[in-house]
Design a protein around this motif. Structure first.
Motif, PDB file in Angstrom:
ATOM      1  N   ARG A   1       0.840  -1.192   0.000  1.00  0.00           N
ATOM      2  CA  ARG A   1       0.000   0.000   0.000  1.00  0.00           C
ATOM      3  C   ARG A   1       0.879   1.249   0.000  1.00  0.00           C
ATOM      4  O   ARG A   1       1.848   1.325   0.753  1.00  0.00           O
ATOM      5  CB  ARG A   1      -0.914  -0.002   1.224  1.00  0.00           C
ATOM      6  N   VAL A   2       0.506   2.186  -0.849  1.00  0.00           N
ATOM      7  CA  VAL A   2       1.214   3.468  -0.949  1.00  0.00           C
ATOM      8  C   VAL A   2       0.284   4.556  -0.424  1.00  0.00           C
ATOM      9  O   VAL A   2      -0.834   4.706  -0.902  1.00  0.00           O
ATOM     10  CB  VAL A   2       1.600   3.774  -2.419  1.00  0.00           C
ATOM     11  N   PRO A   3       0.680   5.280   0.635  1.00  0.00           N
ATOM     12  CA  PRO A   3       2.022   5.325   1.239  1.00  0.00           C
ATOM     13  C   PRO A   3       2.159   4.507   2.523  1.00  0.00           C
ATOM     14  O   PRO A   3       3.207   4.554   3.169  1.00  0.00           O
ATOM     15  CB  PRO A   3       2.161   6.802   1.556  1.00  0.00           C
TER      16      PRO A   3
ATOM     17  N   CYS B   1      -1.823  10.180 -11.384  1.00  0.00           N
ATOM     18  CA  CYS B   1      -1.444   8.937 -10.729  1.00  0.00           C
ATOM     19  C   CYS B   1      -2.331   8.722  -9.500  1.00  0.00           C
ATOM     20  O   CYS B   1      -2.768   9.683  -8.858  1.00  0.00           O
ATOM     21  CB  CYS B   1       0.033   8.993 -10.330  1.00  0.00           C
ATOM     22  N   ARG B   2      -2.595   7.469  -9.165  1.00  0.00           N
ATOM     23  CA  ARG B   2      -3.339   7.151  -7.953  1.00  0.00           C
ATOM     24  C   ARG B   2      -2.529   6.217  -7.076  1.00  0.00           C
ATOM     25  O   ARG B   2      -2.212   5.117  -7.502  1.00  0.00           O
ATOM     26  CB  ARG B   2      -4.693   6.514  -8.304  1.00  0.00           C
ATOM     27  N   PRO B   3      -2.145   6.631  -5.857  1.00  0.00           N
ATOM     28  CA  PRO B   3      -2.453   7.938  -5.280  1.00  0.00           C
ATOM     29  C   PRO B   3      -1.669   9.058  -5.977  1.00  0.00           C
ATOM     30  O   PRO B   3      -0.672   8.794  -6.643  1.00  0.00           O
ATOM     31  CB  PRO B   3      -2.011   7.783  -3.832  1.00  0.00           C
TER      32      PRO B   3
ATOM     33  N   VAL C   1       3.758  18.241  -1.610  1.00  0.00           N
ATOM     34  CA  VAL C   1       3.271  17.095  -0.853  1.00  0.00           C
ATOM     35  C   VAL C   1       1.840  16.769  -1.273  1.00  0.00           C
ATOM     36  O   VAL C   1       0.951  17.624  -1.203  1.00  0.00           O
ATOM     37  CB  VAL C   1       3.335  17.353   0.659  1.00  0.00           C
ATOM     38  N   ARG C   2       1.627  15.505  -1.702  1.00  0.00           N
ATOM     39  CA  ARG C   2       0.282  15.039  -2.035  1.00  0.00           C
ATOM     40  C   ARG C   2       0.006  13.758  -1.236  1.00  0.00           C
ATOM     41  O   ARG C   2       0.135  13.765  -0.028  1.00  0.00           O
ATOM     42  CB  ARG C   2       0.138  14.858  -3.539  1.00  0.00           C
TER      43      ARG C   2
END
Length: 346
Positions: free
Chosen positions: A279-281, A298-300, A342-343
């Motif tokens: 899993r990201v992040p 992109c997802r996430p 930062v996302r």
């Protein structure tokens, strides 16, 4: 019968000035009173006068076009050249360069002419095109550190500005990014998130920007007690990011943070992590580089180091305009600072 096109004499009568004054305004001569310039421009609008570009070029020795050259160091076949062009158009980075260049040139009545220089013959064509007055100068985006085109342009005394510091020193102006600072920003952010088993996917290590980003990343981690950083080399593409991330996971399955040297490779890395159930992040944080359109699709959504490509490209165009007009006679460099955005991915 069709109406005859307005002439300089028509504009002069409308403005109440001499033909010579109108000519000076049309050709951009500076020693004309601003009030007279405004008077002439209004008369041009009323009459619908359009300058004869061929005649104007004879006077100013300028075409109002510049060559936007995408260059490399290969000796490619026709098939490889076509593939090279396809890769360029598919890369969001190049689209941002074009946007910045056009954004600066268009309001000034200037236009870019796209040229590719991936073979010795193509590079000579670029030099000949400029020497023969096809364009006033060149904006060069080079894809290889050993690209000989910058030296050819400098040796021919042709106005040119480079995107990125050249691999070999040449007396040409360029714009670039403080890439080491970008690598440092990525490392510090991953550390602040609590990542301790951190790896990186680099760009091609023959490219100076890739080397600089890696050096800044390694240095920042070393300063925080992380002497070893697993590295996998990529090629600035999604597929290469996937291959590099697959390799890193095979050798370092406990990786909990990854810095990729561009957003396309980050997208590939995220895909591989998802395919491996990471899993990201939450399990693995990912930081990209560029802040391209890929970062938000992109997802996430990607946390990334922003490179202000549009502003850099506009500055490149401005410097070339100054060289063409003689307002700048010595080469210069303009270095931009990166910024962490930062996302969701880290």
């Amino acid at each position: 019968m069709s109406r005859q096109a307005p002439t300089l004499e028509d504009v002069a009568r409308e403005a109440g000035v001499s033909r010579a004054t109108v000519s000076r305004v049309v050709n951009g001569v500076r020693n004309v009173d601003p009030a007279i310039q405004d008077l002439v421009r209004r008369a041009i609008e009323r009459t619908g006068y359009a300058p004869n570009q061929a005649a104007r070029q004879l006077v100013t020795r300028r075409t109002t076009t510049v060559a936007l050259v995408v260059s490399g160091a290969g000796d490619a076949s026709d098939t490889e050249q076509n593939a090279f062009a396809a890769r360029v158009f598919a890369d969001p980075f190049f689209g941002r360069v074009v946007g910045g260049v056009v954004g600066h040139l268009r309001p000034r009545g200037m236009h870019p002419v796209l040229m590719f220089a991936e073979t010795p013959e193509a590079r000579q064509e670029v030099v000949a095109y400029l020497r023969q007055g096809g364009a006033d100068g060149a904006l060069v985006v080079s894809t290889h550190p050993d690209d000989p085109l910058p030296a050819l342009l400098a040796g021919a005394g042709l106005p040119a500005v480079l995107f990125a510091r050249p691999g070999r020193p040449v007396p040409l102006s360029y714009v670039d990014l403080a890439h080491r600072d970008g690598g440092r920003l990525a490392a510090e952010h991953l550390l602040e998130r609590g990542c301790r088993r951190i790896a990186t996917v680099t760009g091609p290590l023959a490219v100076a920007a890739s080397q600089e980003r890696l050096a800044g990343f390694r240095d920042a981690l070393a300063r925080h007690g992380h002497p070893y950083v697993p590295v996998a080399e990529g090629g600035f593409t999604v597929d290469s990011g996937m291959a590099a991330m697959t390799s890193l996971l095979a050798e370092h399955p406990d990786t909990d943070g990854v810095f990729t040297a561009n957003d396309l490779m980050a997208q590939g890395a995220v895909q591989v992590l998802r395919d491996h159930g990471r899993r990201v992040p939450r399990d693995v944080a990912v930081v990209g580089f560029d802040d391209s359109s890929v970062a938000v699709t992109c997802r996430p959504r990607l946390t990334t180091v922003r490179q202000p490509v549009e502003e850099m490209a506009a500055t490149m165009a401005r410097l070339l305009d100054e060289h063409i007009k003689g307002a700048r006679t010595e080469p210069t460099s303009v270095i931009f600072d990166p910024e962490l955005v930062v996302r969701d991915s880290a």
